[in-house]
Write an enzyme that holds these catalytic residues in place. Structure first.
Site, PDB file in Angstrom:
ATOM      1  N   TYR A 174      30.380 -21.888 107.431  1.00 10.15           N
ATOM      2  CA  TYR A 174      30.046 -23.118 108.151  1.00 10.15           C
ATOM      3  C   TYR A 174      28.574 -23.255 108.516  1.00 10.15           C
ATOM      4  O   TYR A 174      28.191 -24.277 109.085  1.00 10.15           O
ATOM      5  CB  TYR A 174      30.920 -23.285 109.405  1.00 10.15           C
ATOM      6  CG  TYR A 174      32.379 -23.341 109.063  1.00 10.15           C
ATOM      7  CD1 TYR A 174      32.925 -24.470 108.460  1.00 10.15           C
ATOM      8  CD2 TYR A 174      33.208 -22.255 109.278  1.00 10.15           C
ATOM      9  CE1 TYR A 174      34.252 -24.510 108.100  1.00 10.15           C
ATOM     10  CE2 TYR A 174      34.542 -22.283 108.926  1.00 10.15           C
ATOM     11  CZ  TYR A 174      35.059 -23.412 108.335  1.00 10.15           C
ATOM     12  OH  TYR A 174      36.366 -23.450 107.960  1.00 10.15           O
ATOM     13  N   GLY A 214      42.262 -20.214 109.524  1.00  4.61           N
ATOM     14  CA  GLY A 214      41.708 -20.127 110.875  1.00  4.61           C
ATOM     15  C   GLY A 214      41.625 -18.720 111.422  1.00  4.61           C
ATOM     16  O   GLY A 214      41.413 -18.532 112.619  1.00  4.61           O
ATOM     17  N   TYR A 270      29.484 -25.852 119.026  1.00  2.00           N
ATOM     18  CA  TYR A 270      30.697 -25.236 119.543  1.00  2.00           C
ATOM     19  C   TYR A 270      30.449 -24.234 120.668  1.00  2.00           C
ATOM     20  O   TYR A 270      31.381 -23.532 121.072  1.00  2.00           O
ATOM     21  CB  TYR A 270      31.429 -24.465 118.426  1.00  2.00           C
ATOM     22  CG  TYR A 270      31.843 -25.284 117.240  1.00  2.00           C
ATOM     23  CD1 TYR A 270      32.496 -26.504 117.397  1.00  2.00           C
ATOM     24  CD2 TYR A 270      31.608 -24.837 115.954  1.00  2.00           C
ATOM     25  CE1 TYR A 270      32.886 -27.239 116.298  1.00  2.00           C
ATOM     26  CE2 TYR A 270      32.004 -25.564 114.847  1.00  2.00           C
ATOM     27  CZ  TYR A 270      32.647 -26.775 115.028  1.00  2.00           C
ATOM     28  OH  TYR A 270      33.042 -27.503 113.939  1.00  2.00           O
ATOM     29  N   PRO A 321      42.480 -18.728 104.064  1.00  2.00           N
ATOM     30  CA  PRO A 321      41.334 -18.108 104.741  1.00  2.00           C
ATOM     31  C   PRO A 321      40.012 -18.593 104.155  1.00  2.00           C
ATOM     32  O   PRO A 321      39.868 -18.711 102.934  1.00  2.00           O
ATOM     33  CB  PRO A 321      41.531 -16.616 104.473  1.00  2.00           C
ATOM     34  CG  PRO A 321      42.265 -16.581 103.168  1.00  2.00           C
ATOM     35  CD  PRO A 321      43.155 -17.798 103.161  1.00  2.00           C
ATOM     36  N   GLY A 322      39.065 -18.901 105.003  1.00  2.00           N
ATOM     37  CA  GLY A 322      37.717 -19.247 104.559  1.00  2.00           C
ATOM     38  C   GLY A 322      36.710 -18.404 105.310  1.00  2.00           C
ATOM     39  O   GLY A 322      36.023 -17.566 104.740  1.00  2.00           O
ATOM     40  N   ARG A 323      36.657 -18.621 106.623  1.00  2.00           N
ATOM     41  CA  ARG A 323      35.753 -17.874 107.480  1.00  2.00           C
ATOM     42  C   ARG A 323      35.958 -16.360 107.334  1.00  2.00           C
ATOM     43  O   ARG A 323      34.997 -15.585 107.292  1.00  2.00           O
ATOM     44  CB  ARG A 323      35.992 -18.282 108.939  1.00  2.00           C
ATOM     45  CG  ARG A 323      35.072 -17.628 109.945  1.00  2.00           C
ATOM     46  CD  ARG A 323      35.630 -17.751 111.363  1.00  2.00           C
ATOM     47  NE  ARG A 323      36.084 -19.097 111.661  1.00  2.00           N
ATOM     48  CZ  ARG A 323      35.340 -20.035 112.209  1.00  2.00           C
ATOM     49  NH1 ARG A 323      34.096 -19.772 112.536  1.00  2.00           N
ATOM     50  NH2 ARG A 323      35.841 -21.227 112.471  1.00  2.00           N
ATOM     51  N   CYS A 329      12.966 -30.007 117.513  1.00  2.00           N
ATOM     52  CA  CYS A 329      12.619 -30.698 118.752  1.00  2.00           C
ATOM     53  C   CYS A 329      13.870 -31.029 119.557  1.00  2.00           C
ATOM     54  O   CYS A 329      14.201 -32.210 119.800  1.00  2.00           O
ATOM     55  CB  CYS A 329      11.818 -31.963 118.447  1.00  2.00           C
ATOM     56  SG  CYS A 329      10.193 -31.608 117.763  1.00  2.00           S
ATOM     57  N   GLU A 330      14.604 -30.010 119.950  1.00  2.00           N
ATOM     58  CA  GLU A 330      15.810 -30.132 120.764  1.00  2.00           C
ATOM     59  C   GLU A 330      15.890 -28.924 121.693  1.00  2.00           C
ATOM     60  O   GLU A 330      15.740 -27.787 121.242  1.00  2.00           O
ATOM     61  CB  GLU A 330      17.073 -30.152 119.898  1.00  2.00           C
ATOM     62  CG  GLU A 330      17.197 -31.320 118.951  1.00  2.00           C
ATOM     63  CD  GLU A 330      17.601 -32.602 119.657  1.00  2.00           C
ATOM     64  OE1 GLU A 330      18.097 -32.521 120.802  1.00  2.00           O
ATOM     65  OE2 GLU A 330      17.420 -33.672 119.049  1.00  2.00           O
TER      66      GLU A 330
END
Length: 473
Positions: A431, A284, A374, A327-329, A401-402
């Site tokens: 991600y 994280g 988020y 760790p990833g991000r 279309c949002e």
């Protein structure tokens, strides 16, 4: 979220946020937001590992995720070496598990394997990628709050080094799988420590009212330990696991988490005569998406965490367990930017004489849903050229279309951005591809790895044939 009964245009703080200053040089690249090889060339175009984005767009099309291989591997190696060094005299070192959920493909899994890291997976699909890449089973950790019997069979059959159990049902399932396969499964207990990480509600994972782990406060974690020990020899309890959330910028949350989970370590030693050999403090660790973010370095994180663990173990009369992190991000995120082509530009008048440009690109929430999901903030830059035009408050939006199809909520781009220009959004390595979709039947972009002036596709672009392949006609 910004809200006002008369509409968003009337909401307090509408316009550029307080942290977003008008740039002195709209062409400047903030180094903390980009991979190490990104710069502007003599012609003003952004380059990465010696390649111009214009070249990349011509060869691979847009949108595309552009991954700086050397940057990714350097960040991974820095975590590996820093944690091993800092924890050498505190518990005998530390293991670094790359969190595959951030971004995983076969080539990335090979890099992780070749560079001596371990790999954390959380589904059977991610495990299949690890197996295909040749990652040894004993260097894999398997997460997930609802692992199926099939997934557990695959994990135990491949000899994964640890399964992080998340429910009482899973403990029984896993013991049964190990019994049928005639082996022992090594397990860790995911502990919910009641820490409110200072991050978005949906990526804070250690407070009580959410789906992950066994609660400390209600005694569920202690009961999970008891049940696992009762399942010997099918299950071998090797330690406890705590993950407090994502995009975290200091070690204060880890201090509370370590204190509480090591309290359970001490309780297990006292009640069962077992001093658990391992402790995983999760991941994280935050990265800089915009100038508002100031993440700690791996050395700063490791030093702070080592001090915390050493102090808390001394207080509990424990030997320091072998530490691992995930760790990833922090490895994948800064290594990648997404390259888009501008399709349309509209200007909307705001209150007080201000205005905003809506810069529409050929991607959107299908390749980066984090802004919509988020309220994540990203930066961006005009990438194919430099500009002498003044900065203009802009919002980079997608083609879906949002109304919530926003890639970059607030940024100053040159006022002359026009259709056909390229824009690059940094910090999209984690991600974005992992959470991408085919919304509106939009093929997903490729991942293009660049290294020493060469580029190659490591995940190909989807095609219309791919979109139609699963339809039963």
């Amino acid at each position: 979220m910004r809200a006002h009964e008369a509409g968003a245009l009337h909401a307090e703080g509408y316009g550029n946020p307080s942290w977003l200053a008008v740039p002195r040089d709209v062409n400047a690249l903030v180094p903390s937001l980009w991979s190490s090889s990104v710069s502007r060339g003599a012609d003003g175009a952004v380059t990465v590992a010696g390649l111009s984005v214009a070249e990349l767009a011509r060869e691979f099309g847009t949108p595309a995720y552009v991954l700086d291989e050397a940057d990714f591997r350097t960040r991974a190696a820095e975590f590996r070496d820093t944690y091993a060094e800092v924890f050498a005299d505190v518990g005998g070192g530390a293991d670094v598990y790359y969190a595959g959920k951030a971004f995983l493909c076969t080539e990335v899994a090979r890099w992780v394997c070749e560079d001596g890291l371990r790999l954390d997976v959380c589904t059977g699909g991610e495990l299949a990628v690890a197996v295909r890449a040749g990652m040894p089973g004993d260097r894999i950790g398997f997460h997930g709050n609802n692992k199926s019997v099939t997934e557990l069979e695959a994990a135990v059959g491949y000899g994964v080094g640890r399964v992080i159990v998340d429910s009482f049902e899973e403990i029984d399932r896993l013991a049964d799988v190990a019994r049928r396969l005639g082996t022992t499964a090594r397990v860790m207990v995911r502990v919910t420590v009641g820490v409110e990480a200072h991050t978005h509600e949906f990526i804070a994972t250690a407070h009580e009212d959410q789906k992950f782990g066994f609660s400390l406060s209600g005694g569920a974690a202690a009961e999970a330990v008891r049940r696992i020990l009762a399942h010997a020899p099918q299950l071998e309890l090797i330690g406890l696991h705590s993950h407090i959330g994502s995009q975290i910028f200091d070690t204060s949350g880890f201090e509370v988490s370590a204190r509480r989970v090591l309290g359970l370590h001490a309780q297990v030693a006292a009640e069962h005569g077992v001093e658990l050999p391992e402790l995983d403090l999760g991941g994280g660790f935050g990265i800089a998406y915009t100038t508002e973010h100031d993440p700690l370095s791996p050395k700063g994180l490791a030093s702070g965490m080592a001090e915390i663990v050493d102090r808390e173990c001394r207080a509990n009369g424990l030997s320091v367990p072998h530490i691992s992190i995930e760790p990833g991000r922090a490895i994948a995120g800064p290594s990648t930017f997404t390259l888009y082509e501008v399709g349309t530009v509209k200007t909307v008048d705001l209150d007080g004489g201000a205005s905003r440009a809506y810069v529409s690109v050929d991607g959107g929430m299908s390749d980066n849903v984090r802004t919509a999901l988020y309220e994540a903030n990203f930066s961006c830059t005009l990438a194919n050229r430099a500009s002498d035009a003044p900065p203009r408050l802009s919002r980079v939006v997608g083609r879906h279309c949002e109304a919530g199809d926003i890639v970059v909520m607030d940024e100053f781009l040159p006022a002359d951005v026009a259709p056909g220009d390229l824009v690059a959004v940094p910090g999209t390595g984690a991600y974005c591809r992992s959470m991408s979709s085919q919304y509106n039947h939009t093929p997903r972009p490729p991942v293009v790895a660049v290294h020493d002036g060469e580029a190659r596709v490591i995940v190909r672009r989807e095609t219309v044939d791919d979109l139609l392949a699963l339809d039963v006609t």
